[in-house]
Design a protein around this motif. Sequence first.
Motif, mmCIF file in Angstrom:
data_model
loop_
_atom_site.group_PDB
_atom_site.id
_atom_site.type_symbol
_atom_site.label_atom_id
_atom_site.label_comp_id
_atom_site.label_asym_id
_atom_site.label_seq_id
_atom_site.Cartn_x
_atom_site.Cartn_y
_atom_site.Cartn_z
ATOM 1 N N TYR A 3 0.838 -1.202 0.000
ATOM 2 C CA TYR A 3 0.000 0.000 0.000
ATOM 3 C C TYR A 3 0.872 1.251 0.000
ATOM 4 C CZ TYR A 3 -3.042 3.619 1.930
ATOM 5 O OH TYR A 3 -3.705 4.788 2.139
ATOM 6 N N HIS A 4 1.870 1.271 0.866
ATOM 7 C CA HIS A 4 2.744 2.442 0.962
ATOM 8 C C HIS A 4 3.492 2.700 -0.341
ATOM 9 C CE1 HIS A 4 6.448 4.670 1.972
ATOM 10 N NE2 HIS A 4 5.561 5.425 2.573
ATOM 11 N N GLU A 5 3.998 1.650 -0.950
ATOM 12 C CA GLU A 5 4.716 1.809 -2.218
ATOM 13 C C GLU A 5 3.795 2.368 -3.307
ATOM 14 O OE1 GLU A 5 8.013 -1.757 -1.787
ATOM 15 O OE2 GLU A 5 6.002 -2.222 -2.530
ATOM 16 N N ILE A 6 2.528 1.958 -3.285
ATOM 17 C CA ILE A 6 1.555 2.458 -4.255
ATOM 18 C C ILE A 6 1.344 3.961 -4.060
ATOM 19 C CG2 ILE A 6 -0.862 2.354 -4.954
ATOM 20 C CD1 ILE A 6 -0.729 -0.680 -4.246
ATOM 21 N N ILE A 7 1.221 4.388 -2.808
ATOM 22 C CA ILE A 7 1.043 5.816 -2.505
ATOM 23 C C ILE A 7 2.270 6.611 -2.957
ATOM 24 C CG2 ILE A 7 0.856 7.523 -0.627
ATOM 25 C CD1 ILE A 7 -1.767 6.106 -1.204
ATOM 26 N N VAL A 8 3.458 6.102 -2.663
ATOM 27 C CA VAL A 8 4.694 6.786 -3.062
ATOM 28 C C VAL A 8 4.755 6.924 -4.581
ATOM 29 C CG1 VAL A 8 7.221 6.595 -3.159
ATOM 30 C CG2 VAL A 8 6.010 6.143 -1.013
ATOM 31 N N GLU A 9 4.445 5.851 -5.280
ATOM 32 C CA GLU A 9 4.483 5.905 -6.742
ATOM 33 C C GLU A 9 3.440 6.869 -7.298
ATOM 34 O OE1 GLU A 9 6.929 4.714 -8.656
ATOM 35 O OE2 GLU A 9 7.785 4.168 -6.716
ATOM 36 N N ARG A 10 2.285 6.959 -6.645
ATOM 37 C CA ARG A 10 1.250 7.906 -7.069
ATOM 38 C C ARG A 10 1.757 9.342 -6.917
ATOM 39 N NH1 ARG A 10 -3.138 8.982 -10.255
ATOM 40 N NH2 ARG A 10 -4.831 9.947 -9.103
ATOM 41 N N ILE A 11 2.362 9.643 -5.780
ATOM 42 C CA ILE A 11 2.903 10.990 -5.547
ATOM 43 C C ILE A 11 3.991 11.302 -6.571
ATOM 44 C CG2 ILE A 11 4.229 12.430 -3.948
ATOM 45 C CD1 ILE A 11 2.709 10.942 -1.665
ATOM 46 N N ARG A 48 -1.230 9.593 7.449
ATOM 47 C CA ARG A 48 -2.587 9.845 7.934
ATOM 48 C C ARG A 48 -3.467 10.383 6.823
ATOM 49 N NH1 ARG A 48 -2.025 12.137 14.015
ATOM 50 N NH2 ARG A 48 -0.575 10.539 14.704
ATOM 51 N N ILE A 49 -4.754 10.213 6.984
ATOM 52 C CA ILE A 49 -5.703 10.681 5.973
ATOM 53 C C ILE A 49 -5.616 12.199 5.802
ATOM 54 C CG2 ILE A 49 -7.663 10.869 7.550
ATOM 55 C CD1 ILE A 49 -7.813 9.676 3.890
ATOM 56 N N MET A 50 -5.362 12.934 6.864
ATOM 57 C CA MET A 50 -5.220 14.387 6.752
ATOM 58 C C MET A 50 -4.001 14.745 5.894
ATOM 59 S SD MET A 50 -6.391 17.349 7.159
ATOM 60 C CE MET A 50 -7.679 17.248 8.361
ATOM 61 N N THR A 51 -2.928 13.987 6.025
ATOM 62 C CA THR A 51 -1.745 14.212 5.195
ATOM 63 C C THR A 51 -2.076 13.939 3.734
ATOM 64 O OG1 THR A 51 -0.288 13.631 7.029
ATOM 65 C CG2 THR A 51 0.657 13.515 4.819
ATOM 66 N N LEU A 52 -2.753 12.834 3.468
ATOM 67 C CA LEU A 52 -3.156 12.512 2.095
ATOM 68 C C LEU A 52 -4.114 13.565 1.545
ATOM 69 C CD1 LEU A 52 -3.617 8.643 2.282
ATOM 70 C CD2 LEU A 52 -1.640 9.943 1.448
ATOM 71 N N HIS A 53 -4.982 14.077 2.408
ATOM 72 C CA HIS A 53 -5.922 15.125 2.019
ATOM 73 C C HIS A 53 -5.164 16.387 1.570
ATOM 74 C CE1 HIS A 53 -9.531 17.638 2.153
ATOM 75 N NE2 HIS A 53 -8.820 18.508 2.843
ATOM 76 N N LYS A 54 -4.164 16.766 2.333
ATOM 77 C CA LYS A 54 -3.368 17.953 1.997
ATOM 78 C C LYS A 54 -2.583 17.748 0.703
ATOM 79 C CE LYS A 54 -2.973 19.780 6.660
ATOM 80 N NZ LYS A 54 -2.059 20.196 7.740
ATOM 81 N N MET A 61 -6.985 17.924 -6.258
ATOM 82 C CA MET A 61 -7.766 16.694 -6.306
ATOM 83 C C MET A 61 -8.435 16.470 -4.958
ATOM 84 S SD MET A 61 -4.830 14.205 -7.915
ATOM 85 C CE MET A 61 -5.771 13.039 -8.871
ATOM 86 N N THR A 62 -9.495 15.680 -4.970
ATOM 87 C CA THR A 62 -10.051 15.191 -3.712
ATOM 88 C C THR A 62 -9.253 13.952 -3.320
ATOM 89 O OG1 THR A 62 -11.617 13.698 -4.780
ATOM 90 C CG2 THR A 62 -12.367 15.974 -4.368
ATOM 91 N N VAL A 63 -9.403 13.520 -2.089
ATOM 92 C CA VAL A 63 -8.735 12.290 -1.660
ATOM 93 C C VAL A 63 -9.225 11.127 -2.515
ATOM 94 C CG1 VAL A 63 -8.400 10.677 0.253
ATOM 95 C CG2 VAL A 63 -8.356 13.119 0.693
ATOM 96 N N SER A 64 -10.514 11.121 -2.823
ATOM 97 C CA SER A 64 -11.076 10.058 -3.670
ATOM 98 C C SER A 64 -10.396 10.022 -5.031
ATOM 99 C CB SER A 64 -12.579 10.250 -3.852
ATOM 100 O OG SER A 64 -13.247 10.122 -2.641
ATOM 101 N N GLU A 65 -10.216 11.184 -5.627
ATOM 102 C CA GLU A 65 -9.538 11.245 -6.929
ATOM 103 C C GLU A 65 -8.081 10.807 -6.798
ATOM 104 O OE1 GLU A 65 -11.904 14.891 -9.108
ATOM 105 O OE2 GLU A 65 -10.391 15.384 -7.587
ATOM 106 N N PHE A 66 -7.434 11.237 -5.738
ATOM 107 C CA PHE A 66 -6.037 10.880 -5.512
ATOM 108 C C PHE A 66 -5.864 9.364 -5.397
ATOM 109 C CE2 PHE A 66 -2.517 10.052 -2.539
ATOM 110 C CZ PHE A 66 -1.466 10.629 -3.237
ATOM 111 N N LEU A 67 -6.809 8.707 -4.747
ATOM 112 C CA LEU A 67 -6.710 7.264 -4.517
ATOM 113 C C LEU A 67 -7.366 6.425 -5.610
ATOM 114 C CD1 LEU A 67 -7.400 7.160 -0.682
ATOM 115 C CD2 LEU A 67 -5.187 6.996 -1.848
ATOM 116 N N ASP A 68 -7.984 7.075 -6.594
ATOM 117 C CA ASP A 68 -8.678 6.355 -7.656
ATOM 118 C C ASP A 68 -7.780 6.214 -8.881
ATOM 119 O OD1 ASP A 68 -10.597 5.046 -9.146
ATOM 120 O OD2 ASP A 68 -11.687 6.881 -9.660
#
Length: 85
Positions: A3-11, A48-54, A61-68
């Motif tokens: 999961y973390h690697e996916i988030i890093v690659e998205r960023i 944290r979700i607040m970090t992802l939100h920022k 983007m919204t968090v939903s868009e960021f994670l979609d």
Amino acid sequence: MTYHEIIVERIKSLCKMRGISFNKLASMSGLNQSTIDNIIRRVSKNPRIMTLHKIANAFSMTVSEFLDFSAMNEVSFEDMNSEDE
């Protein structure tokens, strides 16, 4: 991929597509440079979700868009061994 690697690659992907450095992302998101660096360097493995939100807001983007995106949609959380549990 975790999961973390996916988030890093998205960023990384969004920064590259938009020509934004990690330093600029920190500034745009209102987060400390060290927070972004720790996520990218995989020191902070469960942002944290607040970090992802920022971060999402910095990309307009919204968090939903960021994670979609395909890699996130294909991950099976049931198969992952969570280090936080």
